[in-house]
Design a protein around this motif. Structure first.
Motif, PDB file in Angstrom:
ATOM      1  N   VAL A 157       0.838  -1.206   0.000  1.00  0.00           N
ATOM      2  CA  VAL A 157       0.000   0.000   0.000  1.00  0.00           C
ATOM      3  C   VAL A 157       0.871   1.253   0.000  1.00  0.00           C
ATOM      4  O   VAL A 157       0.613   2.206  -0.751  1.00  0.00           O
ATOM      5  CB  VAL A 157      -0.977  -0.014   1.199  1.00  0.00           C
ATOM      6  N   VAL A 158       1.926   1.260   0.793  1.00  0.00           N
ATOM      7  CA  VAL A 158       2.810   2.425   0.839  1.00  0.00           C
ATOM      8  C   VAL A 158       3.466   2.659  -0.520  1.00  0.00           C
ATOM      9  O   VAL A 158       3.451   3.776  -1.053  1.00  0.00           O
ATOM     10  CB  VAL A 158       3.882   2.255   1.948  1.00  0.00           C
ATOM     11  N   VAL A 159       4.038   1.615  -1.091  1.00  0.00           N
ATOM     12  CA  VAL A 159       4.735   1.751  -2.373  1.00  0.00           C
ATOM     13  C   VAL A 159       3.762   2.140  -3.479  1.00  0.00           C
ATOM     14  O   VAL A 159       4.032   3.062  -4.265  1.00  0.00           O
ATOM     15  CB  VAL A 159       5.483   0.439  -2.728  1.00  0.00           C
ATOM     16  N   GLU A 196       1.338   6.326  -6.937  1.00  0.00           N
ATOM     17  CA  GLU A 196      -0.008   6.699  -7.360  1.00  0.00           C
ATOM     18  C   GLU A 196      -0.607   5.635  -8.283  1.00  0.00           C
ATOM     19  O   GLU A 196      -1.246   5.938  -9.288  1.00  0.00           O
ATOM     20  CB  GLU A 196      -0.006   8.074  -8.036  1.00  0.00           C
ATOM     21  N   ALA A 197      -0.380   4.360  -7.912  1.00  0.00           N
ATOM     22  CA  ALA A 197      -0.845   3.240  -8.724  1.00  0.00           C
ATOM     23  C   ALA A 197      -1.963   2.451  -8.046  1.00  0.00           C
ATOM     24  O   ALA A 197      -2.299   1.356  -8.489  1.00  0.00           O
ATOM     25  CB  ALA A 197       0.327   2.318  -9.033  1.00  0.00           C
ATOM     26  N   VAL A 198      -2.542   3.001  -6.987  1.00  0.00           N
ATOM     27  CA  VAL A 198      -3.603   2.293  -6.288  1.00  0.00           C
ATOM     28  C   VAL A 198      -4.684   3.293  -5.885  1.00  0.00           C
ATOM     29  O   VAL A 198      -4.387   4.430  -5.509  1.00  0.00           O
ATOM     30  CB  VAL A 198      -3.058   1.522  -5.058  1.00  0.00           C
ATOM     31  N   GLU A 199      -5.920   2.873  -6.005  1.00  0.00           N
ATOM     32  CA  GLU A 199      -7.031   3.719  -5.577  1.00  0.00           C
ATOM     33  C   GLU A 199      -7.270   3.502  -4.092  1.00  0.00           C
ATOM     34  O   GLU A 199      -6.910   2.467  -3.523  1.00  0.00           O
ATOM     35  CB  GLU A 199      -8.292   3.373  -6.373  1.00  0.00           C
ATOM     36  N   THR A 200      -7.913   4.465  -3.460  1.00  0.00           N
ATOM     37  CA  THR A 200      -8.149   4.415  -2.018  1.00  0.00           C
ATOM     38  C   THR A 200      -8.896   3.148  -1.617  1.00  0.00           C
ATOM     39  O   THR A 200      -8.536   2.489  -0.640  1.00  0.00           O
ATOM     40  CB  THR A 200      -8.943   5.656  -1.572  1.00  0.00           C
ATOM     41  N   ARG A 201      -9.920   2.801  -2.369  1.00  0.00           N
ATOM     42  CA  ARG A 201     -10.726   1.612  -2.033  1.00  0.00           C
ATOM     43  C   ARG A 201      -9.872   0.340  -2.071  1.00  0.00           C
ATOM     44  O   ARG A 201      -9.980  -0.522  -1.205  1.00  0.00           O
ATOM     45  CB  ARG A 201     -11.905   1.517  -2.997  1.00  0.00           C
ATOM     46  N   GLU A 202      -9.030   0.220  -3.085  1.00  0.00           N
ATOM     47  CA  GLU A 202      -8.150  -0.947  -3.191  1.00  0.00           C
ATOM     48  C   GLU A 202      -7.138  -0.969  -2.041  1.00  0.00           C
ATOM     49  O   GLU A 202      -6.836  -2.021  -1.473  1.00  0.00           O
ATOM     50  CB  GLU A 202      -7.420  -0.943  -4.531  1.00  0.00           C
ATOM     51  N   GLY A 250      -6.941  -4.018   4.955  1.00  0.00           N
ATOM     52  CA  GLY A 250      -7.883  -4.872   5.688  1.00  0.00           C
ATOM     53  C   GLY A 250      -7.440  -6.329   5.679  1.00  0.00           C
ATOM     54  O   GLY A 250      -7.491  -7.017   6.706  1.00  0.00           O
ATOM     55  N   LEU A 251      -6.981  -6.795   4.508  1.00  0.00           N
ATOM     56  CA  LEU A 251      -6.475  -8.170   4.408  1.00  0.00           C
ATOM     57  C   LEU A 251      -5.265  -8.358   5.315  1.00  0.00           C
ATOM     58  O   LEU A 251      -5.156  -9.356   6.036  1.00  0.00           O
ATOM     59  CB  LEU A 251      -6.112  -8.490   2.955  1.00  0.00           C
TER      60      LEU A 251
END
Length: 133
Positions: free
Chosen positions: A97-99, A104-110, A116-117
């Protein structure tokens, strides 16, 4: 702690008492071949004779049966591996998530789903019985 099979436990205790397989066999009312098979874990004494065997070897039944804990110890080792793997997944999700956020390759929901996982894995690893992780 050294792992011992039931047979190696009998052999060690017999030798501590300075007995031969034949002498133990005579006291137990079996053949020396039977004692040899016990010590090589090819067969086991009759359950009803365990107290007599413990008495002859000067140990309690509980002490004698401790040689049978290999399966439990193996299961405990597997529990440690599972706990470690779950903690590794949790760490990996946090790093991902940090990387990915930095790139900027991940959306907030993802990102929230990944975190969560990771948290779920970390929580599950905390439920392992004491001594397993």
């Amino acid at each position: 702690m050294k792992k011992q099979t039931f047979g190696s436990m009998i052999a060690a205790l017999r030798k501590e008492q300075g007995m031969t397989q034949l002498e133990l066999a005579e006291k137990m009312g079996v053949t020396d071949k039977a004692v040899s098979k016990w010590e090589r874990d090819l067969s086991f004494p009759d359950v009803s004779s365990i107290p007599k065997l413990a008495e002859i070897l000067h140990v309690s039944v509980d002490e004698l049966m401790q040689g049978k804990t290999d399966a439990k110890e193996t299961a405990a080792g597997k529990g440690e591996i599972v706990s470690l793997a779950l903690k590794g997944i949790a760490l990996a999700m946090g790093i991902a998530v940090v990387v990915l956020s930095f790139l900027e390759a991940v959306e907030t929901r993802e990102a929230i789903g990944m975190l969560g996982l990771g948290l779920a894995c970390l929580a599950i690893s905390q439920f392992s019985p004491k001594g397993e992780g």
